[in-house]
Design an enzyme around this catalytic site. Structure first.
Site, mmCIF file in Angstrom:
data_model
loop_
_atom_site.group_PDB
_atom_site.id
_atom_site.type_symbol
_atom_site.label_atom_id
_atom_site.label_comp_id
_atom_site.label_asym_id
_atom_site.label_seq_id
_atom_site.Cartn_x
_atom_site.Cartn_y
_atom_site.Cartn_z
ATOM 1 N N VAL A 91 -3.786 9.709 3.537
ATOM 2 C CA VAL A 91 -3.555 9.979 2.836
ATOM 3 C C VAL A 91 -2.740 8.255 2.024
ATOM 4 O O VAL A 91 -1.869 7.617 0.976
ATOM 5 C CB VAL A 91 -2.247 10.140 2.477
ATOM 6 N N GLY A 109 0.883 -1.674 0.020
ATOM 7 C CA GLY A 109 -0.051 0.017 0.285
ATOM 8 C C GLY A 109 0.403 1.461 -0.093
ATOM 9 O O GLY A 109 1.846 1.490 0.161
ATOM 10 N N CYS A 110 0.336 2.003 -0.046
ATOM 11 C CA CYS A 110 0.834 4.097 0.229
ATOM 12 C C CYS A 110 1.009 4.230 0.817
ATOM 13 O O CYS A 110 0.854 3.605 2.404
ATOM 14 C CB CYS A 110 -0.143 4.624 -0.895
ATOM 15 N N ALA A 111 1.480 4.971 1.622
ATOM 16 C CA ALA A 111 2.517 5.990 2.776
ATOM 17 C C ALA A 111 3.438 4.706 3.822
ATOM 18 O O ALA A 111 2.800 4.659 5.300
ATOM 19 C CB ALA A 111 0.711 6.286 3.982
ATOM 20 N N ALA A 112 3.813 3.582 3.256
ATOM 21 C CA ALA A 112 4.970 3.039 3.684
ATOM 22 C C ALA A 112 3.831 1.964 4.659
ATOM 23 O O ALA A 112 4.631 2.057 6.062
ATOM 24 C CB ALA A 112 5.817 3.935 3.935
#
Length: 245
Positions: free
Chosen positions: A152, A88-91
Protein backbone atom coordinates in the site's frame (compact mmCIF):
# COMPACT_ATOMS: atom_id res chain seq x y z
CA UNK A 1 -20.25 -2.55 -3.33
CA UNK A 2 -21.93 -0.50 -6.04
CA UNK A 3 -20.40 0.80 -9.26
CA UNK A 4 -21.90 3.79 -11.08
CA UNK A 5 -21.74 3.25 -14.84
CA UNK A 6 -23.90 4.23 -17.79
CA UNK A 7 -26.06 6.49 -15.63
CA UNK A 8 -27.05 3.79 -13.12
CA UNK A 9 -25.71 1.84 -10.16
CA UNK A 10 -24.66 -1.78 -10.65
CA UNK A 11 -23.93 -4.24 -7.87
CA UNK A 12 -20.27 -5.33 -7.97
CA UNK A 13 -17.67 -7.17 -5.95
CA UNK A 14 -14.12 -5.85 -5.77
CA UNK A 15 -11.23 -6.89 -3.50
CA UNK A 16 -9.65 -4.34 -1.17
CA UNK A 17 -5.90 -4.05 -0.41
CA UNK A 18 -4.73 -5.49 2.91
CA UNK A 19 -3.20 -3.03 5.35
CA UNK A 20 -1.65 -3.79 8.73
CA UNK A 21 0.79 -2.18 11.16
CA UNK A 22 4.40 -3.36 11.52
CA UNK A 23 6.65 -2.28 14.40
CA UNK A 24 10.40 -2.11 13.77
CA UNK A 25 12.51 -2.51 16.92
CA UNK A 26 16.24 -1.72 16.82
CA UNK A 27 18.51 -2.83 19.67
CA UNK A 28 15.52 -3.37 21.91
CA UNK A 29 13.94 0.04 21.32
CA UNK A 30 10.98 0.94 19.06
CA UNK A 31 12.35 2.57 15.90
CA UNK A 32 9.41 3.05 13.54
CA UNK A 33 5.92 1.76 12.80
CA UNK A 34 4.70 1.14 9.25
CA UNK A 35 1.33 0.90 7.62
CA UNK A 36 2.10 -1.87 5.16
CA UNK A 37 0.85 -4.84 3.18
CA UNK A 38 1.68 -8.13 4.97
CA UNK A 39 4.52 -10.23 3.58
CA UNK A 40 8.32 -10.17 3.38
CA UNK A 41 8.54 -8.21 6.62
CA UNK A 42 12.29 -8.81 6.99
CA UNK A 43 13.01 -7.41 3.52
CA UNK A 44 11.02 -4.30 4.46
CA UNK A 45 12.74 -3.81 7.81
CA UNK A 46 16.31 -4.33 6.61
CA UNK A 47 15.73 -2.37 3.41
CA UNK A 48 14.29 0.55 5.36
CA UNK A 49 17.31 0.62 7.68
CA UNK A 50 19.74 0.34 4.76
CA UNK A 51 18.09 3.16 2.82
CA UNK A 52 18.02 5.28 5.99
CA UNK A 53 21.81 4.99 6.24
CA UNK A 54 21.69 2.83 9.38
CA UNK A 55 22.91 -0.42 7.80
CA UNK A 56 25.88 -0.81 5.49
CA UNK A 57 25.82 -4.60 5.44
CA UNK A 58 24.71 -7.60 7.49
CA UNK A 59 27.93 -8.35 9.37
CA UNK A 60 27.14 -8.67 13.06
CA UNK A 61 23.42 -8.04 12.50
CA UNK A 62 20.81 -10.33 14.04
CA UNK A 63 17.04 -10.28 13.69
CA UNK A 64 13.80 -11.87 14.79
CA UNK A 65 10.47 -11.73 12.96
CA UNK A 66 7.32 -12.06 15.03
CA UNK A 67 3.66 -11.25 14.56
CA UNK A 68 3.49 -7.56 13.71
CA UNK A 69 7.07 -6.88 14.74
CA UNK A 70 10.62 -7.20 13.38
CA UNK A 71 13.42 -6.86 15.94
CA UNK A 72 16.88 -6.06 14.56
CA UNK A 73 20.01 -6.08 16.74
CA UNK A 74 22.96 -4.09 15.43
CA UNK A 75 26.57 -4.42 16.64
CA UNK A 76 26.64 -0.71 17.50
CA UNK A 77 24.01 1.71 18.74
CA UNK A 78 22.71 3.71 15.74
CA UNK A 79 22.09 7.44 15.92
CA UNK A 80 18.46 8.25 15.26
CA UNK A 81 18.29 11.47 13.28
CA UNK A 82 15.43 13.87 12.80
CA UNK A 83 12.31 12.20 11.43
CA UNK A 84 11.61 13.06 7.81
CA UNK A 85 8.11 12.68 6.40
CA UNK A 86 8.38 11.40 2.85
CA UNK A 87 6.07 12.68 0.10
CA UNK A 88 4.71 9.17 -0.26
CA UNK A 89 1.57 7.36 0.74
CA UNK A 90 1.22 5.18 3.85
CA UNK A 91 2.78 8.00 5.92
CA UNK A 92 6.39 7.16 5.05
CA UNK A 93 8.69 8.30 7.88
CA UNK A 94 12.42 7.74 7.99
CA UNK A 95 15.26 8.69 10.33
CA UNK A 96 18.28 9.33 8.12
CA UNK A 97 19.34 9.36 4.50
CA UNK A 98 20.70 6.69 2.15
CA UNK A 99 24.41 6.76 1.40
CA UNK A 100 24.78 8.00 -2.17
CA UNK A 101 27.69 7.56 -4.56
CA UNK A 102 28.03 8.28 -8.30
CA UNK A 103 26.67 5.45 -10.41
CA UNK A 104 28.73 3.68 -13.09
CA UNK A 105 28.07 4.35 -16.76
CA UNK A 106 26.27 1.38 -18.30
CA UNK A 107 25.06 0.74 -21.86
CA UNK A 108 21.48 -0.54 -21.90
CA UNK A 109 18.91 -1.53 -24.50
CA UNK A 110 16.52 1.45 -24.99
CA UNK A 111 13.62 -1.05 -24.98
CA UNK A 112 14.40 -1.97 -21.34
CA UNK A 113 11.99 0.50 -19.68
CA UNK A 114 9.13 -0.97 -21.74
CA UNK A 115 10.10 -4.51 -20.77
CA UNK A 116 10.51 -3.68 -17.09
CA UNK A 117 7.08 -2.05 -16.76
CA UNK A 118 5.48 -4.85 -18.76
CA UNK A 119 6.88 -7.43 -16.32
CA UNK A 120 5.75 -5.30 -13.38
CA UNK A 121 2.23 -5.07 -14.81
CA UNK A 122 2.05 -8.80 -15.43
CA UNK A 123 3.33 -9.66 -11.96
CA UNK A 124 1.22 -7.13 -10.04
CA UNK A 125 -1.49 -9.62 -9.07
CA UNK A 126 -2.79 -7.62 -6.11
CA UNK A 127 -3.13 -4.48 -8.21
CA UNK A 128 -5.19 -6.40 -10.76
CA UNK A 129 -7.57 -7.43 -7.96
CA UNK A 130 -7.78 -4.17 -6.02
CA UNK A 131 -6.56 -1.26 -8.20
CA UNK A 132 -5.35 0.27 -4.93
CA UNK A 133 -1.78 -0.87 -4.31
CA UNK A 134 1.74 -0.03 -5.50
CA UNK A 135 4.29 -2.33 -7.08
CA UNK A 136 8.07 -2.34 -7.45
CA UNK A 137 10.43 -4.77 -9.12
CA UNK A 138 14.17 -5.41 -9.19
CA UNK A 139 16.08 -6.53 -12.30
CA UNK A 140 19.64 -7.29 -13.32
CA UNK A 141 21.20 -5.10 -16.06
CA UNK A 142 19.93 -7.46 -18.77
CA UNK A 143 16.33 -7.01 -17.61
CA UNK A 144 15.97 -10.37 -15.86
CA UNK A 145 13.42 -10.14 -13.05
CA UNK A 146 14.93 -10.81 -9.62
CA UNK A 147 12.14 -9.82 -7.24
CA UNK A 148 8.69 -8.21 -7.42
CA UNK A 149 6.63 -6.90 -4.52
CA UNK A 150 3.43 -4.94 -3.85
CA UNK A 151 2.49 -2.70 -0.93
CA UNK A 152 0.00 0.00 0.00
CA UNK A 153 3.05 2.27 0.40
CA UNK A 154 5.29 2.86 -2.62
CA UNK A 155 8.24 3.58 -0.33
CA UNK A 156 7.68 0.26 1.45
CA UNK A 157 7.73 -1.55 -1.88
CA UNK A 158 11.09 -0.03 -2.86
CA UNK A 159 12.54 -0.62 0.63
CA UNK A 160 11.73 -4.32 0.18
CA UNK A 161 13.89 -4.39 -2.96
CA UNK A 162 16.87 -3.13 -0.95
CA UNK A 163 16.20 -5.72 1.75
CA UNK A 164 16.07 -8.45 -0.88
CA UNK A 165 19.43 -7.31 -2.24
CA UNK A 166 20.98 -7.45 1.23
CA UNK A 167 19.69 -10.89 2.17
CA UNK A 168 20.20 -12.49 -1.24
CA UNK A 169 23.62 -10.97 -1.87
CA UNK A 170 22.57 -9.10 -5.04
CA UNK A 171 25.25 -6.61 -6.07
CA UNK A 172 24.72 -3.44 -8.12
CA UNK A 173 24.29 -2.26 -10.77
CA UNK A 174 20.60 -3.15 -10.92
CA UNK A 175 17.45 -1.79 -12.56
CA UNK A 176 14.23 -0.80 -10.77
CA UNK A 177 10.63 -0.46 -11.93
CA UNK A 178 7.99 1.30 -9.85
CA UNK A 179 4.30 2.07 -10.24
CA UNK A 180 4.51 5.24 -8.16
CA UNK A 181 5.60 8.83 -8.69
CA UNK A 182 9.37 9.38 -8.52
CA UNK A 183 9.90 11.89 -5.73
CA UNK A 184 13.33 13.01 -4.54
CA UNK A 185 13.18 10.35 -1.82
CA UNK A 186 12.41 7.61 -4.34
CA UNK A 187 15.26 8.69 -6.61
CA UNK A 188 17.61 8.67 -3.60
CA UNK A 189 16.50 5.15 -2.69
CA UNK A 190 17.21 3.92 -6.23
CA UNK A 191 20.66 5.56 -6.22
CA UNK A 192 21.38 4.13 -2.76
CA UNK A 193 20.61 0.64 -4.09
CA UNK A 194 22.95 1.13 -7.05
CA UNK A 195 20.18 1.24 -9.67
CA UNK A 196 21.35 2.79 -12.94
CA UNK A 197 17.80 2.92 -14.36
CA UNK A 198 14.51 3.69 -12.60
CA UNK A 199 11.42 3.19 -14.76
CA UNK A 200 8.06 4.46 -13.51
CA UNK A 201 4.47 4.24 -14.67
CA UNK A 202 4.00 7.87 -13.58
CA UNK A 203 6.05 11.08 -13.44
CA UNK A 204 9.00 12.53 -11.55
CA UNK A 205 9.43 15.71 -9.54
CA UNK A 206 11.98 18.39 -10.44
CA UNK A 207 14.22 17.65 -7.40
CA UNK A 208 14.17 13.95 -8.30
CA UNK A 209 15.37 14.70 -11.84
CA UNK A 210 18.12 17.00 -10.52
CA UNK A 211 19.30 14.36 -8.04
CA UNK A 212 19.23 11.64 -10.71
CA UNK A 213 21.33 13.73 -13.09
CA UNK A 214 23.83 14.55 -10.34
CA UNK A 215 24.48 10.88 -9.56
CA UNK A 216 24.02 9.30 -13.00
CA UNK A 217 20.60 7.67 -12.60
CA UNK A 218 18.47 7.44 -15.75
CA UNK A 219 14.78 8.11 -15.14
CA UNK A 220 12.21 6.71 -17.55
CA UNK A 221 8.80 8.12 -16.65
CA UNK A 222 5.25 7.70 -17.95
CA UNK A 223 6.33 4.39 -19.43
CA UNK A 224 3.68 3.04 -21.79
CA UNK A 225 3.83 0.28 -24.42
CA UNK A 226 4.34 3.01 -27.04
CA UNK A 227 7.22 4.83 -25.35
CA UNK A 228 8.40 6.87 -22.35
CA UNK A 229 9.94 10.15 -21.21
CA UNK A 230 13.66 9.91 -20.46
CA UNK A 231 15.73 12.08 -18.14
CA UNK A 232 19.24 10.86 -18.82
CA UNK A 233 22.55 12.04 -17.35
CA UNK A 234 25.16 13.34 -19.76
CA UNK A 235 24.57 14.20 -23.41
CA UNK A 236 22.69 12.41 -26.17
CA UNK A 237 21.12 9.35 -24.46
CA UNK A 238 20.85 7.07 -27.47
CA UNK A 239 23.59 6.24 -29.90
CA UNK A 240 23.55 3.32 -32.35
CA UNK A 241 20.49 1.78 -30.68
CA UNK A 242 22.05 1.71 -27.22
CA UNK A 243 20.89 3.70 -24.20
CA UNK A 244 24.01 5.45 -22.94
CA UNK A 245 23.92 6.08 -19.19
Amino acid sequence: MWRFEGGRFLEADFSLPEEERLLLVVNGKPWAAFSYTPGDELYLALGHLFLSGVLQGLEGVRWHVGEGVVAVDLPTEPEKGVGVRDSGCAAGLRYGEPRLAPLPRVDLDPELPLRLLNQLRQGAIRYAKTRGIHGAALFDPSGRLLYLTEDVGRHNAVDRLAGFMLLQGVKPPVLVASSGRVSQEMAAKAIGMGAVLLASRTGATAPAVNLARAYGLALATYVRPTGYRLYAPGGLPVAEGVLKL
